[in-house]
Scaffold this active site. Structure first.
Site, PDB file in Angstrom:
ATOM      1  CE  LYS A 593      -1.714  -1.769   3.818  1.00  0.00           C
ATOM      2  NZ  LYS A 593      -2.975  -1.688   3.529  1.00  0.00           N
ATOM      3  NE  ARG A 594       1.937   6.399  -2.572  1.00  0.00           N
ATOM      4  CZ  ARG A 594       1.793   7.413  -3.481  1.00  0.00           C
ATOM      5  NH1 ARG A 594       0.932   7.600  -4.266  1.00  0.00           N
ATOM      6  NH2 ARG A 594       2.435   8.777  -2.976  1.00  0.00           N
TER       7      ARG A 594
END
Ligand SMILES: *Cc1c(COP(=O)(O)O)cnc(C)c1O
Length: 859
Positions: A593-594
């Site tokens: 994920k970011r």
């Protein structure tokens, strides 16, 4: 080449015919008058037909031949071969939609994280097997050909990927829909690591052309910017406004076909590219002085040059506001043009035909733009225009993080969009003097409520609040998971909720099972095909049927064999990308994920360091082998996120080379996390890390993709994790950490991370490690900022408060993984229970509760 149109089954939605036998049985039943003209090419049904088509395009489109063609040319030729079908379906779909004049949804999003299209388009057309055979017979390795395609990364993360899943579902379900966005020249940056630090390089996804897009010069739009507003009286003595723009920008549309699965429509994603226009404003020139101040104005070509790489926070920069206005204004002009073609100047049907979904506040300037068109251009009265607007817009909120709620300085708005600012002031005044004053008439805090609900934030630097504008201008506001939608009502917009309780609703996010299971995990898909109806990609609830096999030894073995094979494949990718050897028998524990502090990669990291320390203290410690696998980009301007990336890489380097721990622990951070890498990682995951601070992750969609592919979630009660837990049951998910209510309570009491630091010797030792040069030889203190964020800076995201519980959760994972049968059962149940989280369900929720569309099949 056959020219008879392939037939449809009578059901609303047919999966692609599974075998040639199934195809043979569905005999053509079209009236002769509807048979296709000779130039229309049907879906190539055989390997031979497809080979011919690919070779033809190798020669005619790529200008080469099979002897000297590069892989890129083979990829392009294959794409062009299937475009023969795809673009014909675009035409058919548009013709049908025009004829039936159906209501349509217009999805406005600044981001579309599409990834690659070839494999998914083949999958949608049921040509994957045929294409792979054809390419093999032509002497190509189809995996290599797939890997030639650059990702279309016109988005940052979850929000952009959601938009991509939604347009996939809309096409598959045959709903009239168009996605609108920006045709960025450069998508999200490419990430590499240099000495463990993130390096960003520009992404040039269409540098050498892109076979999936068609330019539509006939639909070019002109967009005004800057300038001033003239107020005058018309012949009836009424006030009229005219905006004299200082600049006109040209918007050039590029259409990308969105191929529905099976015999479905092909919708389009229309992306706007900015160009300079030949327009020169003599009015402004003659007004004198203006010209000077425009020298520093944003240049036309820069508007669609690059995607802003921030996942949540916005820079508040002029270019960003112009991007938002540019694509929104182009899209509305396009929508109005299409409407007028059918209805002329009669606006009475507009709200019946058009709904616009605002993907976050990014396109919220659409609201004053629509008002401007209705009032200044169509000559409508304010009240009529406003009533119309409020029937047309719906707004999806994606975050509660205060720093992510968009605000624009009033002075910037005034300079770039002077007429829109006037309109916003008018909307605001009418709202505050009208319904707010009425609903809160007896409230002693009326003034405070007004200043909270105002679109304009008062103060030294006045700001335009796009969230308030979106709520006021929309007929529906939705959050993206149950808990998030509750928090939108109770914490973010409580006064708005009091005014309009019926306006607020929930649509839990979903992901397309075509990309995120069928195409990315072909082996598991094949196994599923053998055990339940093969139309599960369009009826994902049918996965439920796997649950009764969860305890079946043979099925468990087959399921886990596939997981193992996928892990072997990922191990190869890991070796290629990082040169680290990992054991496919280890637990593959994945956090992708970011990079953001609220997502808490740093919590994962300190726990890894604790495991490492336990192994150093006892090298014979009996724990299952683990590989911790990360994928994450940090926004280039987000200092702490980049420090965390550096820390993960440095800790990984040290652990991976430490022979004392006998390969019991490995850590890798794969560079350049993106959709196509996700497709390789997700099928190989045993454990899915979804560990955000409760109340911070609106929904998450990575959690859904991983569980769908049989990973067990280690997660907090946050976002859609809560609904995932409800579906799979408490025994098939590992929940830890504070709840939303407990987080609020702890913060209310005054949280002190030092209490946890001193109370837990392991935690203290791990954090103190950051101050040494153990992971950064010769450079002590290089990682100290990561420690500081969790102590000196207050540990905003409560990593230390949740540490003990997280550590316990992982001990539970170890126990569960040792019991192979139990683990297999959990993995199977996770796949079986993900039906709810498919984006078709989300779209049906939107259609029922918000959009009110009817499906209209053209193909
Ligand atoms: C699904 C996806 C995301 C969103 O992941 P979350 O864990 O929900 O934040 C981000 N990036 C890519 C490439 C994705 O595919």
């Amino acid at each position: 080449m056959a020219t008879v149109k392939s037939t449809k089954t009578t059901g609303k939605k047919a999966a692609p015919a599974k075998s040639s036998k199934a195809k043979a049985e569905s005999a053509p039943a079209k009236a002769p008058s509807q048979s296709k003209p000779a130039h229309i090419i049907d879906v190539p049904k055989t390997v031979e037909e497809l080979k011919v088509s690919i070779l033809r395009h190798l020669h005619t489109t790529q200008g080469t031949d099979s002897e000297k063609a590069s892989k890129k040319a083979w990829w392009g030729a294959t794409a062009s071969a299937i475009n023969e079908v795809v673009f014909e379906r675009v035409t058919q779909t548009q013709k049908k939609q025009r004829k039936t004049d159906t209501r349509a949804v217009h999805y406005l999003s600044l981001e579309y994280l599409m990834g690659r299209l070839l494999k998914n388009n083949l999958c949608s057309l049921d040509l994957m097997g045929v294409a792979e055979q054809a390419l093999t017979e032509l002497g190509c390795d189809f995996h290599e050909i797939y890997d030639e395609e650059p990702d279309m990364a016109l988005g940052n993360g979850g929000l952009g990927r959601l938009a991509a899943c939604y347009i996939d579902s809309l096409a598959t379900l045959n709903y009239p829909a168009i996605g609108y966005g920006i045709h960025y020249e450069h998508g999200l940056f490419n990430q590499s690591f240099l000495g463990g630090r993130q390096v960003e390089r520009p992404d040039s996804w269409r540098e050498y052309g892109n076979p999936w897009e068609i330019c539509r010069p006939e639909s070019v739009q002109e967009i005004p910017l800057y300038g001033y507003v003239e107020t005058r009286y018309n012949e009836q003595g009424e006030i009229e406004k005219e905006w004299h723009p200082g600049r006109i920008i040209k918007g050039v549309p590029w259409d990308i076909p969105i191929v529905g699965y099976g015999e479905s429509n092909v919708n389009i994603l229309r992306l706007w590219e900015s160009r300079a226009s030949d327009f020169f404003n003599w009015d402004v020139f003659n007004a004198g002085g203006y010209l000077d101040s425009h020298v520093e104005n944003v240049q036309a070509e820069t508007i669609s040059k690059v995607l802003y790489p921030n996942d949540t926070t916005d820079a508040g920069k002029e270019l960003r506001l112009i991007q938002q206005y540019f694509f929104t204004a182009c899209s509305i002009k396009d929508i109005v043009r299409r409407y007028k073609r059918a209805h002329g100047d009669d606006w009475s049907k507009f709200a019946d035909q058009v709904v616009m979904q605002l993907n976050d506040t990014h396109p919220a300037v659409a609201i004053p733009e629509m008002m401007r068109i209705l009032i200044d251009r169509a000559g409508m009265e304010w009240d009529d225009a406003w009533a119309l607007c409020q029937k047309v817009f719906a707004y999806t909120n994606h975050t509660l993080l205060p720093e992510a709620l968009e605000k624009w300085p009033v002075h910037l708005f005034e300079r770039v969009l002077p007429r829109h600012l006037e309109i916003i002031y008018e909307i605001n005044a009418r709202f505050l003097d009208g319904i707010v004053s009425k609903v809160f008439a007896d409230d002693e805090h009326l003034d405070a409520i007004k200043s909270k609900l105002s679109i304009i934030e008062e103060g030294d630097h006045k700001m335009v609040r796009m969230g308030n504008l979106s709520v006021i201008g929309s007929f529906k506001v939705n959050g993206v998971a149950q808990i998030h939608s509750e928090l939108v009502k109770s914490d973010l917009f409580p006064e708005f909720y009091r005014i309009w309780p019926e306006k607020f609703t929930n649509v839990t996010n979903g992901v397309t099972p075509r990309r995120w299971l069928k195409a990315c995990n072909p082996k598991l898909s094949e196994l599923i095909d053998k055990h339940i109806d093969a139309d599960w990609p369009v009826h994902l609830d049918k996965l439920q049927g796997l649950a009764k096999k969860a305890k079946n030894k043979t099925f468990q073995n087959a399921f886990m064999k596939i997981k193992h094979d996928n892990k072997v494949e990922l191990a190869k990718t890991i070796k290629e990308l990082t040169d680290v050897d990992v054991d496919p028998n280890a637990i593959f524990d994945i956090q992708i994920k970011r990079l953001h502090e609220y997502k808490r990669q740093q919590l994962n990291l300190i726990h890894i360091m604790a495991l490492y320390r336990r192994l150093l203290q006892n090298p014979d410690l009996d724990v299952p082998k683990r590989v911790f696998i990360f994928g994450a980009k940090a926004a280039p301007g987000y200092h702490m996120a980049k420090e965390i990336i550096y820390a993960i890489n440095k800790v990984a380097d040290r652990i991976n080379l430490d022979e004392r721990i006998k390969d019991k622990l490995k850590v890798v951070l794969l560079p350049n996390y993106r959709v196509s890498l996700a497709e390789k990682m997700i099928p190989a995951a045993d454990v899915s890390e979804q560990i955000s601070t409760a109340g911070k992750e609106a929904s998450g969609t990575g959690n859904m993709k991983l569980a769908l592919n049989g990973a067990v979630t280690v997660g907090t009660l946050d976002g859609a994790n809560i609904e995932i837990a409800e579906e799979v049951g408490d025994d098939n998910i590992v929940i830890f950490g504070l709840t939303v209510a407990q987080v609020k309570e702890l913060k209310g009491e005054g949280y002190n991370p030092w209490d946890y630091y001193y109370a837990n010797p392991e935690l203290k030792a791990v954090l103190d490690w950051f101050d040494t040069d153990y992971f950064t030889p010769g450079k002590p203190g290089e990682l100290a900022d990561v420690k500081r964020s969790m102590l000196d800076y207050g540990d905003e995201y409560l990593c230390l408060a949740d540490y003990q519980s997280y550590s316990q959760a992982h001990k539970r994972v170890d126990e569960l993984f040792r019991d192979k049968a139990k683990w297999a059962e959990m993995a199977i149940i996770n796949t079986a229970k993900m039906g709810k989280f498919n984006s078709d369900r989300s779209i049906e929720d939107y259609v029922r509760d918000i959009w009110k569309l009817e499906s209209c099949q053209a193909v």
